[in-house]
Design a protein around this motif. Structure first.
Motif, PDB file in Angstrom:
ATOM      1  N   LEU A 141       0.839  -1.205   0.000  1.00 55.74           N
ATOM      2  CA  LEU A 141       0.000   0.000   0.000  1.00 55.74           C
ATOM      3  C   LEU A 141       0.869   1.249   0.000  1.00 55.74           C
ATOM      4  O   LEU A 141       0.505   2.279  -0.569  1.00 55.74           O
ATOM      5  CB  LEU A 141      -0.881   0.026   1.255  1.00 55.74           C
ATOM      6  CG  LEU A 141      -2.180  -0.752   1.200  1.00 55.74           C
ATOM      7  CD1 LEU A 141      -2.815  -0.840   2.563  1.00 55.74           C
ATOM      8  CD2 LEU A 141      -3.140  -0.089   0.217  1.00 55.74           C
ATOM      9  N   VAL A 142       2.034   1.150   0.650  1.00 55.20           N
ATOM     10  CA  VAL A 142       2.955   2.285   0.680  1.00 55.20           C
ATOM     11  C   VAL A 142       3.940   2.204  -0.490  1.00 55.20           C
ATOM     12  O   VAL A 142       4.175   3.196  -1.171  1.00 55.20           O
ATOM     13  CB  VAL A 142       3.757   2.307   2.005  1.00 55.20           C
ATOM     14  CG1 VAL A 142       4.633   3.544   2.077  1.00 55.20           C
ATOM     15  CG2 VAL A 142       2.834   2.244   3.198  1.00 55.20           C
ATOM     16  N   VAL A 148      -2.494  -0.838  -6.333  1.00 53.88           N
ATOM     17  CA  VAL A 148      -2.631  -1.473  -5.016  1.00 53.88           C
ATOM     18  C   VAL A 148      -3.542  -0.601  -4.143  1.00 53.88           C
ATOM     19  O   VAL A 148      -4.429  -1.101  -3.439  1.00 53.88           O
ATOM     20  CB  VAL A 148      -1.244  -1.620  -4.327  1.00 53.88           C
ATOM     21  CG1 VAL A 148      -1.373  -2.299  -2.980  1.00 53.88           C
ATOM     22  CG2 VAL A 148      -0.263  -2.352  -5.223  1.00 53.88           C
ATOM     23  N   ARG A 149      -3.336   0.711  -4.211  1.00 50.95           N
ATOM     24  CA  ARG A 149      -4.149   1.610  -3.389  1.00 50.95           C
ATOM     25  C   ARG A 149      -5.592   1.686  -3.909  1.00 50.95           C
ATOM     26  O   ARG A 149      -6.543   1.747  -3.133  1.00 50.95           O
ATOM     27  CB  ARG A 149      -3.499   3.003  -3.332  1.00 50.95           C
ATOM     28  CG  ARG A 149      -2.211   2.984  -2.490  1.00 50.95           C
ATOM     29  CD  ARG A 149      -1.484   4.312  -2.475  1.00 50.95           C
ATOM     30  NE  ARG A 149      -0.809   4.628  -3.720  1.00 50.95           N
ATOM     31  CZ  ARG A 149       0.370   4.140  -4.086  1.00 50.95           C
ATOM     32  NH1 ARG A 149       1.010   3.297  -3.296  1.00 50.95           N
ATOM     33  NH2 ARG A 149       0.919   4.462  -5.236  1.00 50.95           N
ATOM     34  N   LEU A 153      -8.978   0.783  -1.750  1.00 52.78           N
ATOM     35  CA  LEU A 153     -10.157   1.658  -1.655  1.00 52.78           C
ATOM     36  C   LEU A 153     -11.412   0.895  -2.092  1.00 52.78           C
ATOM     37  O   LEU A 153     -12.455   0.947  -1.439  1.00 52.78           O
ATOM     38  CB  LEU A 153      -9.987   2.905  -2.534  1.00 52.78           C
ATOM     39  CG  LEU A 153      -8.887   3.898  -2.123  1.00 52.78           C
ATOM     40  CD1 LEU A 153      -8.767   5.012  -3.177  1.00 52.78           C
ATOM     41  CD2 LEU A 153      -9.183   4.515  -0.750  1.00 52.78           C
ATOM     42  N   ASP A 154     -11.285   0.163  -3.197  1.00 53.70           N
ATOM     43  CA  ASP A 154     -12.447  -0.582  -3.702  1.00 53.70           C
ATOM     44  C   ASP A 154     -12.882  -1.666  -2.716  1.00 53.70           C
ATOM     45  O   ASP A 154     -14.080  -1.844  -2.478  1.00 53.70           O
ATOM     46  CB  ASP A 154     -12.122  -1.212  -5.067  1.00 53.70           C
ATOM     47  CG  ASP A 154     -12.000  -0.145  -6.161  1.00 53.70           C
ATOM     48  OD1 ASP A 154     -12.517   0.973  -5.974  1.00 53.70           O
ATOM     49  OD2 ASP A 154     -11.392  -0.436  -7.208  1.00 53.70           O
ATOM     50  N   LEU A 217     -14.944   8.233   0.708  1.00 57.27           N
ATOM     51  CA  LEU A 217     -14.279   7.280   1.599  1.00 57.27           C
ATOM     52  C   LEU A 217     -13.011   7.900   2.183  1.00 57.27           C
ATOM     53  O   LEU A 217     -12.774   7.825   3.397  1.00 57.27           O
ATOM     54  CB  LEU A 217     -13.932   5.993   0.830  1.00 57.27           C
ATOM     55  CG  LEU A 217     -12.991   5.027   1.552  1.00 57.27           C
ATOM     56  CD1 LEU A 217     -13.617   4.516   2.846  1.00 57.27           C
ATOM     57  CD2 LEU A 217     -12.612   3.853   0.658  1.00 57.27           C
ATOM     58  N   ILE A 218     -12.203   8.527   1.326  1.00 58.06           N
ATOM     59  CA  ILE A 218     -10.939   9.102   1.812  1.00 58.06           C
ATOM     60  C   ILE A 218     -11.217  10.207   2.824  1.00 58.06           C
ATOM     61  O   ILE A 218     -10.569  10.303   3.862  1.00 58.06           O
ATOM     62  CB  ILE A 218     -10.074   9.584   0.627  1.00 58.06           C
ATOM     63  CG1 ILE A 218      -9.659   8.373  -0.213  1.00 58.06           C
ATOM     64  CG2 ILE A 218      -8.850  10.371   1.101  1.00 58.06           C
ATOM     65  CD1 ILE A 218      -9.137   8.697  -1.580  1.00 58.06           C
ATOM     66  N   GLU A 219     -12.230  10.977   2.521  1.00 62.34           N
ATOM     67  CA  GLU A 219     -12.647  12.037   3.442  1.00 62.34           C
ATOM     68  C   GLU A 219     -12.973  11.491   4.832  1.00 62.34           C
ATOM     69  O   GLU A 219     -12.639  12.070   5.850  1.00 62.34           O
ATOM     70  CB  GLU A 219     -13.891  12.684   2.804  1.00 62.34           C
ATOM     71  CG  GLU A 219     -14.639  13.641   3.648  1.00 62.34           C
ATOM     72  CD  GLU A 219     -14.242  15.075   3.320  1.00 62.34           C
ATOM     73  OE1 GLU A 219     -14.952  15.937   3.774  1.00 62.34           O
ATOM     74  OE2 GLU A 219     -13.242  15.282   2.606  1.00 62.34           O
TER      75      GLU A 219
END
Ligand code: ATP
Ligand code: MG
Length: 399
Positions: A141-142, A148-149, A153-154, A217-219
């Motif tokens: 993820l990093v 990958v990110r 999220l999905d 979602l990120i929010e």
């Protein structure tokens, strides 16, 4: 094959609102026919390499997401020289027991059943049980690429809102068809303008639905991850997560039609390049999630340990958000990562999950575990696709 549970595990028998009570694996990976009962909120799967620890977590992952992160073909999941595998789970929800059955075939389609009734749509099976998986793969993820990110999220969105799986599939189908048309154009075919307009609109419409959800979602996950990261790093480091969509937009201030219009305009601007490359260059299939620590890109920041702290913070935030939205905590699946966390980080993890979160942990050795794990967990030994109570696996019981 059934085995008795150890007495210390029975003492811990707590009922969560959603609780995975047992699993039955038939011809799945290296398991022939194995029932695993999970009476304790924490289960440690202990075993040497290549014995079937990750396979067991993979079975749970398949029930919760209908996907395995290790492979994309069901053929690999079915035990060698068998044609059919079955994963059955008994899940308690508010004290009512439900059976989930996933049938996998080395050639042919999957089938899903809930309480004996066939389930045709994935969306009706997803959401029965949720899980957060944390394995060494998650360091990607990093360090890994944007895909990958995006997948992360999905995966989180599917757990929060199972219908997202349909939105994702619709987008992927449209993208595939549009790419096929762009390839035709590159190879000298010519598209009618009506065809182009239709596919551009379809892509912008379906893409906007994904982008708005990812942005939301990120929010929501950002403050949770920021909090966990700060707590684990001792308040020295500030984590920022920022959505990096391909289409410039401000998700919270714009309505969907404005986003679609920008999306469409971007596609028009990139049309020559899209034809030259034979692929779609605009849309959420090219999104990224930017992660910064103290304003520096997390990828280029810090040690393995710091990157592990970041991933742990993301996972705890994921767990917390799923619990907030669904009302129940998801299962936590920790594959080989616990022994890698120092006692300080294990402590944060333990405080976050307590006995509320049902947790399955795999490890090759118990040496570096916080004593609180060992006191409260059921410990199972995994050996060549079979599971034994740990006491029976050791000539001298653990002390
Ligand atoms: P490690 O500690 O190395 O992570 P593990 O206990 O997690 O080990 P798993 O990945 O769960 O190991 O299991 C690997 C074993 O499963 C290997 O021996 C592999 O050959 C076997 N295996 C994988 N797929 C199948 C299959 N379809 N049929 C039979 N055996 C399989
Ligand atoms: Mg493993």
């Amino acid at each position: 094959m059934h085995f008795p549970v150890s007495s210390h595990a029975q003492a811990e028998d707590r009922r969560n609102p959603v609780y995975l009570r047992s699993l039955h694996l038939r011809h799945f990976r290296n398991y022939g026919d194995q029932i695993i009962t999970l009476p304790s909120p924490k289960t440690i799967l202990l075993g040497d390499n290549a014995q079937g620890k990750t396979n067991l977590l993979e079975a749970v992952e398949l029930l919760t997401t209908l996907k395995s992160r290790r492979c994309s073909r069901d053929h690999e999941l079915v035990q060698t020289s068998h044609g059919h595998a079955q994963i059955t789970a008994t899940v308690d929800r508010l004290a009512v027991s439900h059976d989930l059955i996933l049938d996998l075939r080395s050639t042919g389609r999957r089938s899903l059943r809930v309480n004996g009734y066939p389930v045709r749509r994935q969306v009706d099976f997803l959401g029965q049980v949720n899980a957060v998986m944390f394995s060494s793969l998650d360091l990607q993820l990093v360090r890994g690429g944007p895909e990958v990110r995006r997948d992360w999220l999905d995966d989180v969105l599917i757990q929060l809102e199972p219908v997202y799986v349909d939105l994702l599939e619709t987008y992927r189908r449209i993208l595939k068809q549009r790419n096929a048309l762009l390839k035709t154009e590159r190879e000298g075919g010519s598209l009618s303008s009506a065809e182009v307009t239709t596919w551009d609109h379809e892509l912008a419409h379906a893409g906007t639905r994904l982008m708005r959800r990812r942005a939301r979602l990120i929010e929501r996950i950002h403050p949770l991850a920021h909090h966990w990261h700060q707590a684990i790093s001792g308040g020295q480091e500030a984590l920022t997560l920022r959505y990096k969509p391909q289409v410039p937009f401000s998700p919270l201030s714009q309505d969907p039609s404005a986003i679609q219009a920008t999306f469409w305009a971007e596609m028009q601007a990139k049309r020559p390049a899209e034809i030259a490359l034979g692929t779609s260059l605009v849309g959420p299939h090219r999104d990224d999630l930017e992660m910064q620590i103290n304003q520096v890109a997390a990828r280029s920041y810090g040690s393995q340990g710091q990157q592990r702290t970041l991933v742990l913070a993301l996972k705890l935030a994921e767990l917390e958000l799923i619990e907030q939205v669904q009302g129940d905590p998801p299962l936590l699946l920790l594959d080989d990562v616990l022994a890698e966390l120092d006692l300080h980080r294990q402590d944060h993890l333990l405080n976050a999950i307590q006995d509320r979160v049902q947790t399955l942990v795999t490890t090759t050795h118990l040496g570096s575990f916080d004593a609180r794990w060992l006191q409260s967990a059921q410990i199972l030994q995994v050996r060549q696709g079979q599971i034994y109570p740990a006491a029976a696996a050791f000539p001298h019981p653990l002390d």
